[in-house]
Scaffold this active site. Structure first.
Site, PDB file in Angstrom:
ATOM      1  N   LYS A  36       1.079  -1.732  -0.305  1.00 14.77           N
ATOM      2  CA  LYS A  36       0.157   0.442   0.176  1.00 14.77           C
ATOM      3  C   LYS A  36       0.534   0.841   0.115  1.00 14.77           C
ATOM      4  CE  LYS A  36      -0.523   0.014   5.626  1.00 14.77           C
ATOM      5  NZ  LYS A  36      -1.957  -0.164   6.083  1.00 14.77           N
ATOM      6  N   TYR A 267      16.848  30.770   3.815  1.00 20.32           N
ATOM      7  CA  TYR A 267      15.263  31.937   4.218  1.00 20.32           C
ATOM      8  C   TYR A 267      15.381  32.180   6.035  1.00 20.32           C
ATOM      9  CZ  TYR A 267      12.395  30.533   0.178  1.00 20.32           C
ATOM     10  OH  TYR A 267      12.419  30.469  -1.008  1.00 20.32           O
TER      11      TYR A 267
END
Length: 378
Positions: A36, A267
């Site tokens: 999955k 940043y």
């Protein structure tokens, strides 16, 4: 392996096959290999090929869409049995039954819906009855069992369905709790047999229980993270379990910059270099599954076999590595960076991320981004 991509996940088929064989060796049971969430981030098709090569009996996925995608990829019914068990309230089971997908069903209403699809197609639907024995998620609870089993047996007698398996899922609370769930499961199976159901497969243990609960092996185990070579335990490594991590997250250096001490990085300049150094730009960011929460946590990557820290804020598409002066003098554009891989090979393990993020290795690999090419390797 070069593919032209500047970022990719290299997935070892031999490692997955080895891990399936290792689970078989430990448990002596049939392995249901769980694929999955795109094979736990490894690529469902690559993982499926490797798991079957390792001897997996069934391929397991969560939903019908994942199961049908495997069929469409060439894993046809004469080559692979596929099981799925999580369904929407108004699920249409026709396509799944037509494609010989085995269906986990959790209550009588689902059972009837699957039976209707089977009648429309004049086929026998293959079922695994899902029981709730203490996890409190999907699965029929004890108050439903008598009706659930009686109706399943009735439908089986007409050839509408075949109950191939009965299963449950452990809560992994404690050994005592797991074994109590096993006792509840045994009582349920006894009731199912009394109702006329004789399942071929009983599966309870997942990865953790496959290495710790021999009382719960029965004749099949449903294993996810372990077949990818990752430990389900906080205090035991993959190597200690005899597993080999299958995935290396790899990128290349796309820019190099010599900077003096005190230079702000990325940043907000939340990191400033402590000395003159060389910074390397690596094109992996939070869009690729590298969470911003790793910012300035001392997580490392491997460059030329040397571990160096990820520094500054992580961007959507890129992060920065502080190489130091010595390694920086040797580095070149295009050099390979291993963000995580196999600790036994000297690479940072995925747990370096998960531990710093206060989560589990499952979450990190399942969230790897779609634009990472999954490259099969031997």
């Amino acid at each position: 392996m070069r593919t032209g991509s500047m970022r990719f996940a290299e997935v070892s088929r031999s490692a997955i096959a080895h891990n399936v064989r290792r689970v078989q060796e430990v448990t002596g049971a049939n392995v249901i290999a769980v694929l999955k969430a795109n094979g736990y981030g490894h690529g469902a098709n690559i993982a499926a090929e490797a798991a079957l090569a390792g001897g997996a009996r069934i391929l397991g996925v969560a939903d019908i869409e994942e199961a049908l995608a495997l069929r469409e990829a060439g894993f046809l019914s004469d080559r692979a049995d596929i099981l799925c068990w999580l369904h929407g309230a108004d699920a249409d089971f026709t396509a799944a039954v037509a494609a010989d997908i085995e269906l986990g069903v959790s209550h009588v209403e689902q059972l009837e819906a699957v039976a209707n699809a089977a009648r429309q197609l004049n086929k026998t639907a293959v079922l695994h009855l899902k029981l709730d024995t203490g996890l409190s998620r999907n699965g029929a609870g004890p108050e439903e069992w008598r009706e659930f089993f009686a109706r399943a047996a009735e439908l089986e007698s007409t050839g509408t369905v075949w109950v191939r398996g009965i299963f449950t899922h452990l809560a992994n609370t404690s050994e005592q709790a797991d074994l109590e769930q096993g006792r509840v499961f045994d009582a349920a199976v006894a009731l199912a047999r009394k109702s006329g159901i004789e399942p071929e497969l009983l599966h309870v243990a997942a990865s953790a229980a496959s290495f710790t609960r021999p009382q719960l092996y029965y004749n099949a185990v449903r294993v996810g993270v372990a077949i990818y070579g990752l430990s389900p335990f906080a205090d035991r490594t993959s190597a200690e379990l005899g597993l080999r991590p299958a995935l290396k997250l790899i990128a290349e250096i796309v820019a190099l910059r010599e900077v003096p001490a005190g230079t702000g990085v990325s940043y907000g300049s939340t990191y400033r270099t402590e000395a003159d150094t060389v910074l390397a730009l690596v094109p992996v960011g939070y869009a690729d599954g590298m969470p911003r929460a790793l910012n300035n946590t001392d997580a490392t990557v491997s460059v030329g076999g040397v571990k160096r820290p990820i520094v500054g804020r992580i961007g959507m598409d890129q992060c920065v590595i502080d190489l130091g002066k010595e390694l920086g003098a040797q580095a070149r554009l295009g050099d390979r960076v291993v963000l995580f891989g196999d600790a036994a090979a000297g690479e940072p393990p995925v747990e370096e991320w998960s531990n710093r993020l206060h989560t589990i290795n499952y979450e990190v690999i399942a969230r790897l981004g779609a634009r990472l090419h999954r490259i099969a390797a031997d």
